[in-house]
Design an enzyme around this catalytic site. Structure first.
Site, PDB file in Angstrom:
ATOM      1  CD  GLU A  94      33.451  44.083  41.444  1.00  0.00           C
ATOM      2  OE1 GLU A  94      33.873  42.984  40.825  1.00  0.00           O
ATOM      3  OE2 GLU A  94      32.716  44.926  40.938  1.00  0.00           O
ATOM      4  CD  GLU A 134      36.265  47.796  35.715  1.00  0.00           C
ATOM      5  OE1 GLU A 134      35.505  48.645  36.163  1.00  0.00           O
ATOM      6  OE2 GLU A 134      35.856  46.526  36.100  1.00  0.00           O
TER       7      GLU A 134
HETATM    8  C1  RAM Z   1      35.171  42.680  37.807  1.00  0.00           C
HETATM    9  C2  RAM Z   1      36.366  43.096  38.822  1.00  0.00           C
HETATM   10  C3  RAM Z   1      37.828  42.559  38.500  1.00  0.00           C
HETATM   11  C4  RAM Z   1      37.444  41.520  37.699  1.00  0.00           C
HETATM   12  C5  RAM Z   1      36.369  40.794  37.382  1.00  0.00           C
HETATM   13  C6  RAM Z   1      36.415  39.398  36.733  1.00  0.00           C
HETATM   14  O1  RAM Z   1      33.993  43.300  38.358  1.00  0.00           O
HETATM   15  O2  RAM Z   1      36.070  44.420  39.050  1.00  0.00           O
HETATM   16  O3  RAM Z   1      38.561  43.702  38.130  1.00  0.00           O
HETATM   17  O4  RAM Z   1      38.568  40.687  37.679  1.00  0.00           O
HETATM   18  O5  RAM Z   1      35.266  41.691  37.348  1.00  0.00           O
END
Ligand code: RAM
Length: 932
Positions: free
Chosen positions: A489, A782
């Site tokens: 990502e 996260e």
């Molecule tokens: C995830 C990303 C990010 C987020 C989006 C919607 O995959 O890591 O943090 O903003 O999705």
């Protein structure tokens, strides 16, 4: 004993141009700034004088040749525009400044600083784009990773070099060298942009690197963001997975030499260079590198190397409307080194090294072995309980480097050049000898944003949390604000960026970092006016467009830069784009000034990402979109005022009133609770976690409504009570996601629930910030449940980064509320110190807190210490600023300042204020305030 002698006036230090020390810039009216110091209290600048000259010897009032500002009556010490003679490309300017204080006493002249003008127009470039197409040599099954090209050119330099500048850029990534020495210390140059629209170049002073006679200009290129793999495109089966902008990495470089005799020479990339493949047989940002040292082109960067077998590079046409500009941000660099904390041999013969800290970076290895021995280096953020490396959360990022030995009996050392990884653990396979302390070194990489903040308490968990936040910022501010540094990502997600931007400003100087990214945001803006999901914005998945909570970064980020640094140029430059975005919102709301349920159902996911990664019932994304709409209208009102645009100030203030009215009418009931028509969402299919159902009455709704002033001042406490109630109903736990977590504690504090804010902040129970720390985190996760004792890593294959700053947005509350550093005027010309003191004491609480924050004016310090009923506050106010210190006390008589009763202190003015506080207005200086 020596007695220090202080000059009477103010001394100017930390002179900067466009936020940088002695930079090269494309700004023709560059903005200058300085900080003032004094050993006396209550110091203000009343006027300044700036001298700018083309040589240090001319920096004298009667010799000045570029600009003598004269004595300017002004308090400004930042964002002061050069307004002298027109500056031209390559112009080197020297400047100094002096200030007069409030009593009209002139301070000494500052030291001398410089700025240099870059190449202001494209016609200044004689260099051509050159490259070598090696694409057909990429031969992997899953990944197509061609070798990286090498370029070289021998040149002759005459004696008497006076000045030499290298202007260099690439479509892709480059490393440049002169006679084998790497030029500069930057990494991942020239950075990521929408390469169809613009590419940045770097300028290096290489005067000292040239020798009389033959010199070799060398460069290695890589695929990088331009031609390599990007984001999750491979994972989601996007038709394009790599080479989003072009297939062949290209170099454009121009060495300009001026000699003492007045002559000049320019050496530029063109068809007369030589090109070859070499030892770097694979090189990709996400997937890693392979270096086959047996293929090393020994001596290729030195004169005399036989390059007769090298090819002629291909010359590529430039894209006419692609801009070439000076890199505006802070360069990416190796910002630190980490040594190995422990190393363990695994049953399969591989070794696991633990660096003790999750980071973004690379490793340098030292090995000995036979030619052809292969070292495989893999990276992971976590280990499984049995000690093996957890790599599932990297998804499709191969994130593996290979080094093939040449067999040097003295040993060999290597580090990758054009990739980075997110990791704490390194797994190495292929050692022939037992590794020792010197085998591996972690090299931290990131945008080199100077540290501005510190946060320290007597609570270990909190200190670790702060360290985690700063490390996560360092790991993700890499040229652009990314979401995470490890998996496939690493893109500039706008939602993450906007919720965290204010937090970021406390930890590091991010002014030029966001100056750069703001251009990426504008370049990524859609035809319809919406800002994208991520910037730069190549299409990584067909359905990726925009989302409420994400797209507003286009307003919120520049607004924050204006607030923290007093920067109005970022507003002016982005103004047409921002207005276009507001027009888009207006049009989309169909003139209703509110987004009703399902207003964003055309997006994928439906409604956008909403309160991403929250727990429990979902806050309607359309309601959040409406809140953001009002908030953006407010920020636009303020920004219009800041740039003196009265008609748009009026327009946005009217819009904001209308939105607020419409939002409250639609989304609240008669008791003031937030509601929604949940039926309209049906089973929630297509919405993020839509199966959990929707409710207006959520923590996230109230937190945002309070933070964004959706509820009127009179109703804030009521909304705060609803919020507190919901938290209690939830077992005293938060349930917020990306959009709800940032405003949660600030909203509690603003609504009389500071005690509850503290309880959430200091909780170690799942889900909480403390839970992560208790579980050994060294960066922000996260998800609240990225790892739990019960479930282990339950999401790995899906989406489970251990280095994701969004939830680190609690940092904003730590500085603004716990430490109470609250900016009230753009640029911190005036601020409040209004700390919230932890109402409880004892284990797991805070009795002692100190935060420092370096502003454009210098360092603010706010510290407090509880001792039973006694409270000591320590405050530092920079020169040329004033502050209101809110001391939690009822009677002035309870307080002393520097040991004296407040009434007898000539340096503080007691102001009428808020119940429960005595407000002391102070000028610059250090103050110790005690409450008996
Ligand atoms: C995830 C990303 C990010 C987020 C989006 C919607 O995959 O890591 O943090 O903003 O999705």
């Amino acid at each position: 004993m020596s007695i220090p002698v202080f000059a009477d006036g103010l001394t100017a230090v930390n002179l900067r141009t466009e936020y940088k020390v002695n930079p090269v810039t494309d700004a023709t009216a560059p903005r200058l700034s300085w900080e003032l110091t004094s050993d006396k209290r209550n110091q203000m600048q009343s006027s300044y004088q700036i001298l700018v000259a083309s040589a240090p010897s001319l920096l004298n009032e009667d010799k000045i040749d570029l600009w003598n500002s004269g004595q300017v009556k002004s308090r400004a010490t930042a964002q002061v525009q050069y307004s002298g003679k027109t500056l031209v490309s390559r112009q080197l300017c020297y400047w100094k400044i002096r200030s007069w204080n409030q009593d009209g006493i002139a301070g000494p002249w500052s030291g001398v600083s410089t700025f240099e003008i870059g190449l202001l127009s494209k016609d200044q470039w004689s260099a051509q784009w050159i490259g070598l197409d090696l694409d057909n040599l990429g031969k992997g099954k899953t990944y197509h990773l061609p070798p990286a090209p090498y370029l070289r050119k021998e040149i002759k330099i005459k004696t008497g070099v006076k000045k030499a500048r290298l202007y260099v850029t690439a479509l892709g990534l480059y490393e440049f060298s002169i006679n084998g020495k790497k030029t500069g210390t930057d990494f991942l140059t020239p950075g990521w942009t929408d390469y169809h629209k613009r590419v940045y170049y770097q300028t290096y002073d290489v005067t000292a690197d040239l020798e009389t006679g033959v010199n070799v200009l060398g460069s290695q290129l890589s695929y990088g963001w331009y031609a390599g793999y990007l984001g999750y495109s491979l994972l989601v089966g996007n038709p394009v997975v790599r080479a989003f902008y072009g297939k062949v990495p290209l170099l454009k470089a121009q060495l300009e030499v001026s000699y003492n005799d007045g002559s000049t020479q320019t050496f530029a990339t063109g068809a007369d260079w030589k090109a070859s493949k070499g030892a770097l047989t694979e090189s990709d940002l996400l997937n890693g590198e392979t270096y086959d040292a047996r293929l090393e082109l020994s001596g290729w960067q030195k004169p005399g190397f036989n390059d007769s077998s090298w090819q002629k590079p291909e010359v590529y046409q430039d894209k006419e409307d692609r801009k070439i500009q000076t890199y505006p941000g802070p360069p990416v660099k190796i910002t630190g080194e980490l040594t190995v904390k422990s190393q363990t041999k695994r049953a399969d013969g591989s070794w696991i090294f633990d660096l003790g800290q999750n980071l973004a970076g690379i490793v340098r290895i030292k090995v000995k072995g036979a030619a052809g021995d292969t070292i495989r280096i893999r990276y992971g953020e976590k280990l499984y309980p049995d000690g093996h490396l957890m790599t599932e959360n990297l998804r499709m990022a191969r994130a593996t480097d290979y080094y093939i030995l040449k067999g040097d009996p003295k040993g060999e050392s290597w580090e990758p050049k054009f990739t980075f990884h997110g990791f704490q653990y390194v797994e190495i396979k292929g050692f022939k000898e037992k590794p020792d302390a010197g085998t591996l070194l972690g090299l931290v990489i990131g945008s080199d944003t100077p540290k501005t903040g510190s946060f320290e308490t007597d609570n270990k968990m909190v200190n670790q949390l702060y360290s985690n936040i700063d490390w996560t910022q360092r790991s993700n501010y890499i040229d652009i604000p990314t979401d995470c540094p490890q998996r496939d990502e690493r893109i500039g997600w706008t939602g993450d960026a906007q919720v965290y931007v204010k937090s970021a400003t406390f930890n590091r100087d991010v002014a030029s970092f966001f100056t750069k990214w703001n251009v990426d945001l504008a370049d990524g803006q859609f035809e319809n006016g919406a800002y994208p999901l991520y910037a730069p914005a190549p299409n990584l998945r067909k359905t990726d467009t925009f989302s409420p909570g994400w797209m507003e970064a286009g307003i919120i980020c520049p607004y924050q830069i204006y607030q923290t640094y007093g920067d109005t140029r970022i507003i002016e430059q982005g103004w047409p784009n921002m207005v276009r975005f507001m027009d888009f919102l207006e049009k989309r709301s169909g003139g209703n000034h509110v987004f009703k349920e399902t207003a964003f159902k055309d997006l994928d996911p439906k409604g956008g990402f909403g309160d991403w990664l929250s727990f429990g019932q979902k806050t309607p994304p359309d309601m959040l979109a409406s809140f953001y709409y009002a908030y953006c209208a407010d920020l636009m009102t303020e920004m219009a005022g800041a740039i003196g645009n009265q008609s748009e100030q009026k327009r946005f203030s009217d819009t904001s009133d209308k939105i607020r009215k419409a939002v409250l009418a639609h989304y609240t009931d008669t008791t003031g609770r937030f509601i929604c028509d949940a039926k309209v969402y049906g089973k929630g299919e297509g919405y993020v976690d839509g199966n959990l159902g929707f409710s207006g009455n959520t923590q996230t709704a109230y937190a945002n409504a309070i933070y964004m002033n959706i509820v009127s001042k009179n109703n804030i406490n009521k909304a705060g009570n609803f919020l507190a109630e919901l938290i209690k109903e939830n077992g005293g736990k938060l349930a917020t996601g990306f959009l709800g977590a940032k405003p949660l504690l600030p909203a509690l504090s603003a609504s009389g629930n500071s005690a509850l804010a503290y309880d959430l902040f200091l909780s170690k129970e799942f889900p909480s910030w403390g839970f992560e720390v208790e579980n050994g985190s060294t960066t922000i996760w996260e998800r609240w449940d990225s790892f739990t004792n019960e479930d282990g890593f339950k999401y790995n294959a899906a989406m489970n980064s251990f280095n994701h700053y969004a939830f680190g947005a609690v940092c904003e509350w730590m500085f603004s509320n716990a430490a109470g550093i609250q900016q009230t005027h753009p640029g911190f010309d005036h601020f409040d110190i209004k700390p919230e003191i932890d109402p409880k004491s004892g284990a797991g609480r805070i009795d002692n807190l100190k935060a420092t924050f370096h502003t454009m004016h210098g360092e603010i310090i706010s510290a407090w210490k509880k001792d039973g009923v006694h409270l000591t506050m320590q405050v530092t106010v920079p020169v040329n600023t004033t502050a209101d210190i809110y001391v939690p006390a009822d009677l002035t008589d309870q307080l002393t300042v520097d040991g004296k009763k407040v009434a007898s202190s000539k340096d503080v003015v007691v102001k009428k204020g808020e119940k429960g506080f005595i407000i002391l207005e102070v000028g610059s200086g250090n103050y110790v305030i005690k409450r008996q």
